[in-house]
Write a protein that holds these residues in place. Structure first.
Motif, short mmCIF file in Angstrom:
data_model
loop_
_atom_site.label_atom_id
_atom_site.label_comp_id
_atom_site.label_asym_id
_atom_site.label_seq_id
_atom_site.Cartn_x
_atom_site.Cartn_y
_atom_site.Cartn_z
N MET A 1 0.85 -1.18 0.00
CA MET A 1 0.00 0.00 0.00
C MET A 1 0.89 1.24 0.00
N GLN A 2 0.54 2.20 -0.81
CA GLN A 2 1.34 3.41 -1.00
C GLN A 2 0.62 4.63 -0.42
N LYS A 3 1.40 5.52 0.20
CA LYS A 3 0.85 6.77 0.73
C LYS A 3 0.35 7.64 -0.41
N LEU A 4 -0.60 8.50 -0.09
CA LEU A 4 -1.06 9.49 -1.06
C LEU A 4 0.08 10.45 -1.39
N ARG A 9 -3.15 14.07 -1.38
CA ARG A 9 -3.45 14.43 0.00
C ARG A 9 -4.19 15.77 0.05
N THR A 73 -3.43 4.70 7.16
CA THR A 73 -3.11 3.33 6.77
C THR A 73 -1.77 2.98 7.41
N ALA A 76 1.07 1.83 5.22
CA ALA A 76 1.67 2.87 4.38
C ALA A 76 2.28 3.98 5.21
N SER A 80 -3.74 6.78 2.60
CA SER A 80 -3.65 6.03 1.35
C SER A 80 -5.01 6.03 0.66
#
Length: 93
Positions: A1-4, A9, A73, A76, A80
């Protein structure tokens, strides 16, 4: 899972004006107030069922008719797409 990303954001907080940034964390928080405890608990129950289906659970606090929800998340280490989707569901309630 990847951060925004920074743009995603910023879009999150623009698209969901009820949500605010959590100081010191890459997370979003919103507070919802209801008529009474029963209404607040029903709101939480609907979110709990959906969150379980998505395997993405919010941090939350309930005091009588008030529900405070924090989304992030942990995998992440920040916001996310999973948080965007759950916030969207919550806002539709």
């Amino acid at each position: 899972m990847q951060k925004l990303s920074a743009e995603e954001r910023a879009s999150f907080f623009k698209d969901f004006p009820n949500w605010e940034e959590v100081e010191g964390r890459d997370a979003a928080k919103a507070t919802f107030t209801f008529k009474d405890f029963n209404e607040a608990f029903g709101f939480m129950t609907r979110i709990a069922i959906e969150a379980d289906k998505r395997d993405h659970h919010p941090e939350w606090l309930n005091v009588y008719n008030r529900v405070e929800i924090t989304l992030t998340t942990h995998d992440a280490d920040g916001l996310s797409a999973r948080d965007v989707a759950l916030a969207s569901f919550i806002e539709r309630l």
